[in-house]
Scaffold this motif. Sequence first.
Motif, PDB file in Angstrom:
ATOM      1  N   MET A   1       0.833  -1.209   0.000  1.00 57.49           N
ATOM      2  CA  MET A   1       0.000   0.000   0.000  1.00 57.49           C
ATOM      3  C   MET A   1       0.863   1.253   0.000  1.00 57.49           C
ATOM      4  O   MET A   1       0.532   2.239  -0.675  1.00 57.49           O
ATOM      5  N   ARG A   2       1.982   1.241   0.710  1.00 58.36           N
ATOM      6  CA  ARG A   2       2.904   2.398   0.680  1.00 58.36           C
ATOM      7  C   ARG A   2       3.480   2.585  -0.717  1.00 58.36           C
ATOM      8  O   ARG A   2       3.602   3.708  -1.203  1.00 58.36           O
ATOM      9  N   LEU A   3       3.831   1.493  -1.377  1.00 59.34           N
ATOM     10  CA  LEU A   3       4.347   1.585  -2.742  1.00 59.34           C
ATOM     11  C   LEU A   3       3.298   2.161  -3.693  1.00 59.34           C
ATOM     12  O   LEU A   3       3.604   2.989  -4.553  1.00 59.34           O
ATOM     13  N   VAL A   4       2.059   1.729  -3.540  1.00 58.03           N
ATOM     14  CA  VAL A   4       0.973   2.232  -4.380  1.00 58.03           C
ATOM     15  C   VAL A   4       0.770   3.726  -4.130  1.00 58.03           C
ATOM     16  O   VAL A   4       0.629   4.518  -5.065  1.00 58.03           O
ATOM     17  N   GLU A   5       0.765   4.130  -2.864  1.00 57.69           N
ATOM     18  CA  GLU A   5       0.573   5.544  -2.523  1.00 57.69           C
ATOM     19  C   GLU A   5       1.687   6.419  -3.067  1.00 57.69           C
ATOM     20  O   GLU A   5       1.452   7.568  -3.439  1.00 57.69           O
ATOM     21  N   ASP A   6       2.912   5.886  -3.124  1.00 63.68           N
ATOM     22  CA  ASP A   6       4.070   6.658  -3.590  1.00 63.68           C
ATOM     23  C   ASP A   6       4.267   6.600  -5.108  1.00 63.68           C
ATOM     24  O   ASP A   6       5.097   7.315  -5.651  1.00 63.68           O
ATOM     25  N   ALA A   7       3.531   5.752  -5.783  1.00 61.79           N
ATOM     26  CA  ALA A   7       3.718   5.559  -7.229  1.00 61.79           C
ATOM     27  C   ALA A   7       3.210   6.769  -8.012  1.00 61.79           C
ATOM     28  O   ALA A   7       2.279   7.464  -7.603  1.00 61.79           O
ATOM     29  N   SER A   8       3.840   6.998  -9.146  1.00 64.72           N
ATOM     30  CA  SER A   8       3.367   8.029 -10.063  1.00 64.72           C
ATOM     31  C   SER A   8       2.032   7.589 -10.648  1.00 64.72           C
ATOM     32  O   SER A   8       1.791   6.395 -10.817  1.00 64.72           O
ATOM     33  N   PRO A   9       1.188   8.551 -10.986  1.00 65.89           N
ATOM     34  CA  PRO A   9      -0.086   8.144 -11.588  1.00 65.89           C
ATOM     35  C   PRO A   9       0.120   7.491 -12.950  1.00 65.89           C
ATOM     36  O   PRO A   9       1.045   7.834 -13.686  1.00 65.89           O
ATOM     37  N   ALA A  10      -0.748   6.560 -13.253  1.00 66.71           N
ATOM     38  CA  ALA A  10      -0.698   5.892 -14.560  1.00 66.71           C
ATOM     39  C   ALA A  10      -1.178   6.857 -15.632  1.00 66.71           C
ATOM     40  O   ALA A  10      -1.940   7.783 -15.351  1.00 66.71           O
ATOM     41  N   PRO A  11      -0.755   6.643 -16.879  1.00 71.75           N
ATOM     42  CA  PRO A  11      -1.281   7.485 -17.968  1.00 71.75           C
ATOM     43  C   PRO A  11      -2.796   7.335 -18.059  1.00 71.75           C
ATOM     44  O   PRO A  11      -3.341   6.271 -17.778  1.00 71.75           O
TER      45      PRO A  11
ATOM     46  N   TYR B   1       3.103  -1.649 -29.872  1.00 71.73           N
ATOM     47  CA  TYR B   1       1.645  -1.528 -29.766  1.00 71.73           C
ATOM     48  C   TYR B   1       1.231  -0.076 -29.529  1.00 71.73           C
ATOM     49  O   TYR B   1       0.292   0.427 -30.148  1.00 71.73           O
ATOM     50  N   ALA B   2       1.923   0.613 -28.611  1.00 73.41           N
ATOM     51  CA  ALA B   2       1.557   1.995 -28.277  1.00 73.41           C
ATOM     52  C   ALA B   2       1.799   2.936 -29.455  1.00 73.41           C
ATOM     53  O   ALA B   2       0.958   3.774 -29.763  1.00 73.41           O
ATOM     54  N   THR B   3       2.925   2.781 -30.127  1.00 73.23           N
ATOM     55  CA  THR B   3       3.187   3.650 -31.283  1.00 73.23           C
ATOM     56  C   THR B   3       2.276   3.299 -32.450  1.00 73.23           C
ATOM     57  O   THR B   3       2.033   4.133 -33.318  1.00 73.23           O
TER      58      THR B   3
ATOM     59  N   ALA C   1       5.329  -0.868 -19.137  1.00 68.67           N
ATOM     60  CA  ALA C   1       4.917   0.508 -18.850  1.00 68.67           C
ATOM     61  C   ALA C   1       5.994   1.524 -19.222  1.00 68.67           C
ATOM     62  O   ALA C   1       5.713   2.718 -19.272  1.00 68.67           O
ATOM     63  N   ARG C   2       7.220   1.072 -19.516  1.00 72.53           N
ATOM     64  CA  ARG C   2       8.303   1.982 -19.915  1.00 72.53           C
ATOM     65  C   ARG C   2       8.183   2.276 -21.411  1.00 72.53           C
ATOM     66  O   ARG C   2       8.709   1.547 -22.241  1.00 72.53           O
ATOM     67  N   LEU C   3       7.497   3.346 -21.725  1.00 69.06           N
ATOM     68  CA  LEU C   3       7.246   3.697 -23.120  1.00 69.06           C
ATOM     69  C   LEU C   3       7.902   5.015 -23.465  1.00 69.06           C
ATOM     70  O   LEU C   3       8.140   5.854 -22.595  1.00 69.06           O
ATOM     71  N   PRO C   4       8.179   5.229 -24.746  1.00 64.09           N
ATOM     72  CA  PRO C   4       8.812   6.487 -25.150  1.00 64.09           C
ATOM     73  C   PRO C   4       7.903   7.681 -24.868  1.00 64.09           C
ATOM     74  O   PRO C   4       6.671   7.547 -24.870  1.00 64.09           O
ATOM     75  N   PRO C   5       8.497   8.848 -24.619  1.00 62.20           N
ATOM     76  CA  PRO C   5       7.693  10.052 -24.404  1.00 62.20           C
ATOM     77  C   PRO C   5       6.694  10.250 -25.553  1.00 62.20           C
ATOM     78  O   PRO C   5       7.010  10.010 -26.714  1.00 62.20           O
TER      79      PRO C   5
END
Length: 135
Positions: free
Chosen positions: A29-39, A78-80, A106-110
Amino acid sequence: MADFLATMAAGSLRRLEAARAARSMDRLMRLVEDASPAPRLSLAGGFDVIAEIKATSPAEGALADATDFDPTARATAYATGGAAALSVLTEPDRFSGTPAHLPAAARLPPGHAVPAIRPYFLVDQHTVVQPSPPG
């Protein structure tokens, strides 16, 4: 189909004990709270695709060579290519997935970030938040 679902649930229960030993629910739960928001999910309104990332299909067998399966490269393609989201299978027994595939995908290009989801056979609250890396 019932046997398949029972097998998948049994595997999830078996892995749950190891997951609990590796990370407590409080730590998750601490990891989830500290995580950056998903796109954010952005739909075009036409034929939006959720692209699936998996190395093996229970119906078709191996879809990729497990030794060089690259979820980051597949997610990027897939994303591009216009996928609205990614579905990353992390189940090891029937889909040859690992929890590490989700953050890798989840590591995708800008400019190409899309949400990544983890479909799973949920058997406990712990499996809802684990793994917790952004995605």
